[in-house]
Write an enzyme that holds these catalytic residues in place. Structure first.
Site, short mmCIF file in Angstrom:
data_model
loop_
_atom_site.label_atom_id
_atom_site.label_comp_id
_atom_site.label_asym_id
_atom_site.label_seq_id
_atom_site.Cartn_x
_atom_site.Cartn_y
_atom_site.Cartn_z
N GLU A 36 7.33 7.07 4.17
CA GLU A 36 8.02 7.70 3.04
C GLU A 36 7.58 9.14 2.79
OE1 GLU A 36 7.66 5.20 -0.42
OE2 GLU A 36 8.42 3.44 0.60
N GLU A 58 9.97 -2.22 4.21
CA GLU A 58 9.51 -2.61 2.87
C GLU A 58 10.72 -3.00 2.04
OE1 GLU A 58 7.19 0.17 0.53
OE2 GLU A 58 5.96 0.68 2.27
O1 IFM Z 1 3.68 0.41 -3.24
C1 IFM Z 1 4.65 1.25 -2.71
C2 IFM Z 1 4.36 1.55 -1.26
O2 IFM Z 1 3.11 2.10 -1.08
C3 IFM Z 1 5.38 2.51 -0.71
N1 IFM Z 1 6.72 2.06 -0.98
C4 IFM Z 1 7.04 1.63 -2.31
C5 IFM Z 1 6.02 0.63 -2.80
C6 IFM Z 1 6.36 0.17 -4.23
O3 IFM Z 1 6.36 1.26 -5.10
#
Ligand code: IFM
Length: 460
Positions: free
Chosen positions: A166, A362
């Site tokens: 990200e 994710e």
């Molecule tokens: O916890 C975070 C992660 O580190 C990166 N993506 C989003 C998740 C939730 O906010």
């Protein structure tokens, strides 16, 4: 609802990140990272929480891997902490830091769990930050050296390598609105960071491939940006602007199209983009074997001509773009729950950036579930029906994208464990496994048992 089966060899797994779970902040020669500094800065993280202990995964990894095996995970995405490998971000490699990931990798493989490595999940060595962090071109070069050092130790066993997690968050939250480390608030720095993160990715991807890495990718968190009013031209313009700053600024150069003209024009109003040098866009466009997509919630925007838009985290949108307050059912983060947005987003990426296999690296939700010494739902039980509903909806949405032709290779739930949720500290719980931070006791929630079933059936 009828049964849904996923493709054969669909990858089912879970994800975590080093600073969020490892703890052991001072063990075995680990250097300080920007998150150590930021979490110690008063007012930056909820109640001054830090990752010093977190889930103590550094010492409990064997127990955690056993839990993953019990749940039937086929893959586990973890990140390597750069400051464990190079305490100052460059120079000598710390073998004891590598030893930990060596042990973790072997433990995973012994249980038949495929390790998926993320090389950078936000814990930049503090020494590099002191020299400008991601606003300094040298950080991108150091990142490639670090990637090679990790590959030299683990490359014989790890097949899938992703460079950054990200970069939108690292750049805009870290250097734009400052809610993440290193906490700068400078639009020019945010765009310089975007570029150097992408350059670091390109240099590292090229280095990893020359070193023999099998699958090389990156994880982004693209947004499904929607207009408040589909009939409004002003809202459509706001969508285009936010889409440019969130999606196209990363995905276009990553896939070989270079930076979009409209985005460069926007950036140039805030900073002269002299940090983009000849040849950089070619470097950034290193071939991708996999694009990781992290998805949580859609983004609704309206165009404003009265200067009243909040602008959110996007430099240069202040006054012109209003980000709508999330509506409908929300997670504990205050994020909207709209699974159809995931189908739209995956289809859009597959259409606009064809030929790159996708993986949901994710997806998940925070809910305030309780267990153990707090308010038990029953002995050893954490009932999280809201999380199951969220995951079920998003898996159906992912399946729909596959049915529409998207080459989606896998799904990794965020997160295996409750953990340190950055500026929110430990108060937001994303895990399918509950962590009692007083005792470090792990309790699989009902969602973990549900996910175990999903994996064993390869579907819903
Ligand atoms: O916890 C975070 C992660 O580190 C990166 N993506 C989003 C998740 C939730 O906010």
């Amino acid at each position: 609802m009828s049964a849904l089966r996923f493709p054969e060899n669909f990858v089912w797994g879970a994800a975590t990140a080093a600073y969020q779970i490892e703890g052991a902040a001072h063990d075995d020669g680990r250097g300080p990272s920007i998150w150590d500094t930021f979490s110690r800065t008063p007012g930056k993280v909820h109640q001054g929480h830090t990752g010093d202990v977190a889930c103590d995964h550094y010492h409990r990894y064997a127990e955690d891997v056993a839990l993953m095996a019990e749940l039937g995970l086929r893959a586990y995405r973890f990140s390597v902490a750069w400051p464990r490998i190079q305490p100052d971000g460059s120079g000598p490699v710390n073998p004891r830091g590598l030893d930990f990931y060596d042990r973790l990798t072997d433990a995973l493989l012994a249980r038949g769990i495929d390790p998926i490595v993320t090389l950078y999940h936000w814990d930049l060595p503090q020494t590099l930050s002191d020299r400008g962090g991601w606003t300094n071109r040298e950080t991108a070069e150091h990142f490639a050296d670090y990637a090679l050092a990790v590959h030299a130790r683990l490359g014989d066993r790890i097949r899938t390598w992703t460079t950054l997690n990200e970069p939108w968050c690292s750049a805009y939250l870290g250097y734009g609105n400052g809610v993440h480390a290193p906490g700068e608030q400078d639009p020019g720095a945010a765009f310089s960071a975007v570029h150097h993160l992408l350059l670091g990715h390109g240099l590292a991807a090229r280095a990893l491939r020359s070193a023999g890495a099998e699958t090389v990718g990156i994880t982004v968190n693209p947004a499904d940006v929607r207009p408040a009013d589909p009939a409004s031209a002003a809202d459509a313009a706001a969508v285009r602007l936010v889409d440019g700053l969130h999606n196209r600024i990363f995905l276009d150069p990553l896939t070989g199209a270079g930076y979009p003209d409209d985005v460069l024009e926007h950036v140039s109003r805030l900073v002269a983009p002299t940090f983009v040098r000849d040849g950089d866009e070619k470097t950034i466009a290193a071939p991708l074997d996999l694009l990781g997509v992290n998805f949580y919630a859609p983004t609704y925007v309206a165009g404003r001509t009265d200067g009243a838009g909040g602008g959110g985290a996007y430099p240069g949108t202040e006054g012109a773009v209003e980000f709508l307050p999330p509506a409908g059912p929300l997670t504990d983060m205050g994020w909207m729950i709209e699974p159809a947005a995931l189908t739209r987003l995956l289809e859009r990426i597959a259409t606009d950036y064809p030929g790159v296999p996708l993986m949901i690296t994710e997806n998940g939700a925070a809910f305030p579930d309780k267990a153990g010494t707090e308010h038990p739902d029953g002995p050893g039980q954490v009932v999280d029906a809201d999380r199951i509903a969220y995951l079920d909806g998003h898996l159906r949405a992912a399946h729909e994208a596959i049915a529409r032709g998207v080459d989606l290779r896998g799904y990794l739930v965020w997160s295996l464990l409750d953990n340190f949720e950055w500026a929110e500290g430990y108060r937001k719980r994303f895990g399918i496994v509950h962590v009692d931070y007083l005792t470090q006791r792990r309790t699989p929630k009902s969602s973990a048992r549900w996910y175990q079933e999903v994996i064993s059936r390869n579907g819903l």
